[in-house]
Write a protein that holds these residues in place. Structure first.
Motif, PDB file in Angstrom:
ATOM      1  N   ALA A   4      -1.174  12.738  -3.920  1.00 38.16           N
ATOM      2  CA  ALA A   4      -0.425  13.861  -4.462  1.00 38.16           C
ATOM      3  C   ALA A   4      -0.101  14.837  -3.340  1.00 38.16           C
ATOM      4  N   GLY A   5       1.094  15.366  -3.372  1.00 42.67           N
ATOM      5  CA  GLY A   5       1.518  16.287  -2.327  1.00 42.67           C
ATOM      6  C   GLY A   5       2.336  15.628  -1.238  1.00 42.67           C
TER       7      GLY A   5
ATOM      8  N   THR B 176       0.903   0.035  -0.153  1.00 42.73           N
ATOM      9  CA  THR B 176      -0.102   0.744  -0.934  1.00 42.73           C
ATOM     10  C   THR B 176       0.491   1.985  -1.601  1.00 42.73           C
ATOM     11  N   VAL B 177       0.306   2.084  -2.899  1.00 45.08           N
ATOM     12  CA  VAL B 177       0.739   3.264  -3.657  1.00 45.08           C
ATOM     13  C   VAL B 177      -0.342   3.617  -4.666  1.00 45.08           C
ATOM     14  N   ALA B 178      -0.426   4.909  -4.979  1.00 41.03           N
ATOM     15  CA  ALA B 178      -1.353   5.370  -6.008  1.00 41.03           C
ATOM     16  C   ALA B 178      -0.631   6.092  -7.135  1.00 41.03           C
ATOM     17  N   GLU B 179       0.640   6.441  -6.896  1.00 41.36           N
ATOM     18  CA  GLU B 179       1.429   7.131  -7.915  1.00 41.36           C
ATOM     19  C   GLU B 179       2.859   6.619  -7.845  1.00 41.36           C
ATOM     20  N   LEU B 180       3.477   6.455  -9.003  1.00 42.63           N
ATOM     21  CA  LEU B 180       4.832   5.915  -9.091  1.00 42.63           C
ATOM     22  C   LEU B 180       5.716   6.876  -9.864  1.00 42.63           C
ATOM     23  N   LYS B 181       6.992   6.928  -9.473  1.00 38.04           N
ATOM     24  CA  LYS B 181       7.972   7.760 -10.183  1.00 38.04           C
ATOM     25  C   LYS B 181       9.230   6.940 -10.425  1.00 38.04           C
ATOM     26  N   LEU B 182       9.696   6.922 -11.672  1.00 39.62           N
ATOM     27  CA  LEU B 182      10.894   6.192 -12.065  1.00 39.62           C
ATOM     28  C   LEU B 182      11.984   7.181 -12.443  1.00 39.62           C
TER      29      LEU B 182
END
Length: 448
Positions: free
Chosen positions: A286-287, A319-325
């Motif tokens: 985040a951030g 590597t990802v921990a958060e996704l946005k569509l």
């Protein structure tokens, strides 16, 4: 002797401290393992729950311990796409090609075939003396690419047989496939025979073999080897549906349980006749700034009474921990509520070498430990796909409890007596080394 003792003591202190720093208690999740089959190597297909329990996306914090808490040597193998090939050998019919002499570039012939392409006969177009110049092979029944030609011929014609190879689908237009050579040689009661010729791996209904400068031998056998290959996609493990959060109109986000190398996503399209051009972004923390990952067109359309669905997006595997569509709402959008999302990661196999007494335990969940896995070729010197299939298997003997990342990342409350003890051991060792060095320096040097 004094110098040797000092070196040995130093190595012992460093190794003792290194090994003492890592044990089963240093990991947040522990699952007993059962082993079956032939050891001492065992392979374990890591379930998705294990990867969700890891605190490092590359699974550097996975370990296997024996009953005494000793770590076991292991290797990790992320399964990749596989190719399979099937080969088939078929006897084919052959038809003679005649010409007026052996100097003509190509024999002048008339060919007759069925509507399906099967060759019926090959007739010389002129009368008079004819010389056997070559052969036409009927490969119309073979649908796969041709890999190899195998010929046998009458015993009266020993020596080398050189010929040109041409391919056609209509008996009218011919493409060169290069030259071929077979041989049958005898020398000092030894016999050498070469019957096979490599082909370029292309499909053709007919092959034309023409001998140059010599009469062709009488064939007794003609075989064609064909091969078909298929590519199996890399095996993936899919998650359960993950709830998302609407950010604003046409924009949604999902928080993954931990940082993962995501290979593919599946968006739940509930409403029929949904059409949504989308773009996907991701980030590790985040951030951080969002990084573009993929874009595409998602749809669920009804055609002829059936649903035609495209609900997946391919990701680069980072590597990802958060996704946005983000959805282009000119297609109607996906609704106010965020759709459910499933993610897929590459299936991973763990192979370990048992040492010590069972039971063995799988441990995972430590953000600070370094990778300890070996290359598979080091763990198993004769490692191969066939060899791996013969290894014993391991399985989880209990449920994997997935803990939130905050639990694994939070520091321990109170004094870290284990760390203080390690420092004390190191300081005492240094003091002992200093005392031994001082006593050696004070000894009078032996006079010659």
């Amino acid at each position: 002797m004094g110098k040797l003792s000092l070196s040995g003591l130093a190595v012992w202190l460093v190794c003792s401290a290194a090994y003492a720093q890592e044990g089963p208690a240093d990991f947040t999740t522990h699952v007993p393992l059962t082993v079956s089959g032939s050891g001492p190597w065992y392979r374990l297909e890591l379930p998705l729950a294990v990867q969700l329990s890891a605190r490092q996306a590359d699974l550097s914090d996975v370990r296997v311990f024996n009953a005494a808490g000793e770590p076991q040597a292991y290797a990790l193998s992320r399964q990749s796409a596989q190719r399979s090939e099937s080969r088939n050998v078929a006897d084919v019919k052959w038809f003679a090609l005649y010409a007026a002499d052996t100097r003509e570039a190509l024999p002048d012939v008339v060919m007759k075939s069925t509507a399906e392409g099967t060759l019926l006969e090959v007739r010389p177009s002129t009368s008079g003396k004819q010389v056997l110049r070559g052969w036409v092979l009927d490969a119309s029944a073979i649908k796969a690419p041709l890999q190899q030609l195998s010929l046998d011929w009458s015993r009266e014609r020993d020596g080398f047989q050189r010929f040109s190879i041409e391919a056609s689908d209509d008996l009218q237009h011919w493409a060169s496939w290069g030259d071929g050579q077979v041989a049958r040689l005898s020398f000092a009661e030894e016999r050498v025979e070469q019957h096979d010729v490599s082909l370029p791996g292309q499909s053709a209904r007919y092959l034309r073999l023409v001998w140059q400068g010599q009469e062709a031998p009488q064939l007794t056998s003609a075989k064609l080897t064909s091969a078909t290959s298929s590519r199996l996609p890399a095996p993936l493990m899919w998650s359960q549906p993950l709830a998302g959060t609407p950010l604003k109109a046409g924009e949604y986000s999902w928080q993954l349980p931990t940082g993962l190398n995501v290979e593919r996503l599946r968006i739940d399209l509930k409403q029929p006749n949904t059409l949504a051009p989308v773009s996907l972004s991701g980030r590790r923390e985040a951030g951080q700034a969002w990084q573009p990952l993929s874009n595409g067109l998602l749809y669920r359309l009804t055609q002829n009474g059936q649903d035609v669905v495209q609900d997946e997006l391919q990701l680069p595997g980072q590597t990802v921990a958060e996704l946005k569509l983000q959805v282009d709402e000119r297609g109607g959008g996906l609704g106010v509520e965020a759709p459910a999302l499933r993610f897929a990661v590459r299936a991973t196999q763990l192979v370990f070498l048992t040492r010590g007494e069972p039971p063995f335990t799988l441990a995972v969940g430590n953000a600070s430990v370094k990778a300890a896995n070996l290359p598979l070729s080091t763990l198993i010197p004769d490692a191969s796909a066939e060899r791996l299939k013969t290894l014993g298997t391991a399985a989880l003997a209990g449920e994997v409890m997935v803990k939130p990342p905050a639990v694994a990342a939070s520091p321990a409350v109170g004094t870290d007596w284990k760390k203080l003890g390690l420092w004390a051991v190191l300081l005492l060792g240094v003091a002992a080394l200093g005392a031994m060095a001082y006593s050696l320096l004070r000894k009078p040097m032996a006079r010659p």
